[in-house]
Design a protein around this motif. Sequence first.
Motif, short mmCIF file in Angstrom:
data_model
loop_
_atom_site.label_atom_id
_atom_site.label_comp_id
_atom_site.label_asym_id
_atom_site.label_seq_id
_atom_site.Cartn_x
_atom_site.Cartn_y
_atom_site.Cartn_z
N PRO A 95 17.08 -12.48 19.87
CA PRO A 95 17.96 -11.32 19.93
C PRO A 95 17.25 -10.14 20.59
CG PRO A 95 17.18 -11.68 17.69
CD PRO A 95 16.69 -12.82 18.51
N LYS A 96 17.99 -9.15 20.95
CA LYS A 96 17.44 -8.04 21.73
C LYS A 96 16.48 -7.16 20.94
CE LYS A 96 19.75 -9.36 25.24
NZ LYS A 96 19.10 -10.27 26.13
N GLU A 97 16.56 -7.15 19.60
CA GLU A 97 15.68 -6.26 18.84
C GLU A 97 14.30 -6.86 18.60
OE1 GLU A 97 18.03 -8.67 15.88
OE2 GLU A 97 18.60 -7.37 17.53
N ARG A 98 14.11 -8.12 18.98
CA ARG A 98 12.80 -8.75 18.83
C ARG A 98 12.15 -8.91 20.18
NH1 ARG A 98 11.95 -13.17 14.22
NH2 ARG A 98 12.89 -12.04 12.52
N PHE A 99 10.83 -8.82 20.18
CA PHE A 99 10.07 -9.00 21.40
C PHE A 99 9.39 -10.36 21.38
CE2 PHE A 99 9.86 -4.35 20.52
CZ PHE A 99 10.73 -3.98 21.52
N ARG A 100 8.87 -10.77 22.51
CA ARG A 100 8.25 -12.09 22.65
C ARG A 100 6.74 -11.92 22.73
NH1 ARG A 100 7.44 -15.29 27.56
NH2 ARG A 100 8.41 -13.56 28.65
N LEU A 101 6.02 -12.69 21.93
CA LEU A 101 4.57 -12.71 21.97
C LEU A 101 4.14 -13.94 22.75
CD1 LEU A 101 1.81 -11.56 20.73
CD2 LEU A 101 1.99 -13.57 19.29
N CYS A 102 3.59 -13.72 23.92
CA CYS A 102 3.16 -14.81 24.80
C CYS A 102 1.64 -14.94 24.69
CB CYS A 102 3.58 -14.50 26.22
SG CYS A 102 3.20 -15.81 27.37
N ILE A 103 1.18 -16.15 24.48
CA ILE A 103 -0.25 -16.38 24.29
C ILE A 103 -0.77 -17.26 25.42
CG2 ILE A 103 0.09 -18.40 22.82
CD1 ILE A 103 -2.28 -17.43 21.17
N SER A 104 -2.00 -16.99 25.83
CA SER A 104 -2.65 -17.85 26.81
C SER A 104 -4.12 -17.98 26.43
CB SER A 104 -2.51 -17.29 28.22
OG SER A 104 -3.12 -16.03 28.30
N ARG A 105 -4.66 -19.14 26.66
CA ARG A 105 -6.06 -19.36 26.31
C ARG A 105 -6.72 -20.18 27.41
NH1 ARG A 105 -7.07 -24.47 24.69
NH2 ARG A 105 -5.33 -25.71 23.92
N SER A 106 -8.02 -20.03 27.49
CA SER A 106 -8.81 -20.83 28.41
C SER A 106 -9.90 -21.51 27.60
CB SER A 106 -9.41 -19.93 29.50
OG SER A 106 -10.34 -19.04 28.95
N ALA A 156 -3.21 -12.33 24.63
CA ALA A 156 -1.82 -12.33 24.20
C ALA A 156 -1.15 -11.06 24.67
CB ALA A 156 -1.73 -12.44 22.69
N GLN A 157 0.17 -11.16 24.89
CA GLN A 157 0.97 -10.02 25.32
C GLN A 157 2.25 -9.98 24.50
OE1 GLN A 157 1.91 -10.82 29.37
NE2 GLN A 157 -0.03 -10.05 30.14
N ILE A 158 2.70 -8.79 24.18
CA ILE A 158 4.02 -8.61 23.59
C ILE A 158 4.92 -8.10 24.70
CG2 ILE A 158 5.40 -7.37 21.90
CD1 ILE A 158 3.03 -7.41 20.05
#
Length: 118
Positions: A22-33, A39-41
């Motif tokens: 939904p629009k009121e939630r943000f996405r937490l994207c994770i990346s690892r090496s 991580a980014q919100i």
Amino acid sequence: MKLSTSIRKRFRVSNKVKKSAPKERFRLCISRSAKNISAQIIDDSKNMTLLSASSVEKDVKSGAKVNKTELSKIVAEKLAKKAQEKNITKIFFDRGIYKYHGRVKIFAETLRKNGMDF
């Protein structure tokens, strides 16, 4: 154009999160090496990054030598503090191409302990 397996997997997981979010939630994207984790919100409605935290940053690297799991805990705590300052508590966890196992799982559990809801 044929896409590689990892790119297809990333699109599949990210698009499921984007569609159900939904629009009121943000996405937490994770990346690892092999050595680092970041991580980014992300606000998908505006297509912009709100917060980010990484193990490459100077204040994280300046500490004593720690293993990779401890490093993911430190980065998660740092991201949770930044998110609480901006009153972000509800997010969707986008694990990308990574299994919910190991450092990714520890990262998510640390975020939950520090007040993030997903």
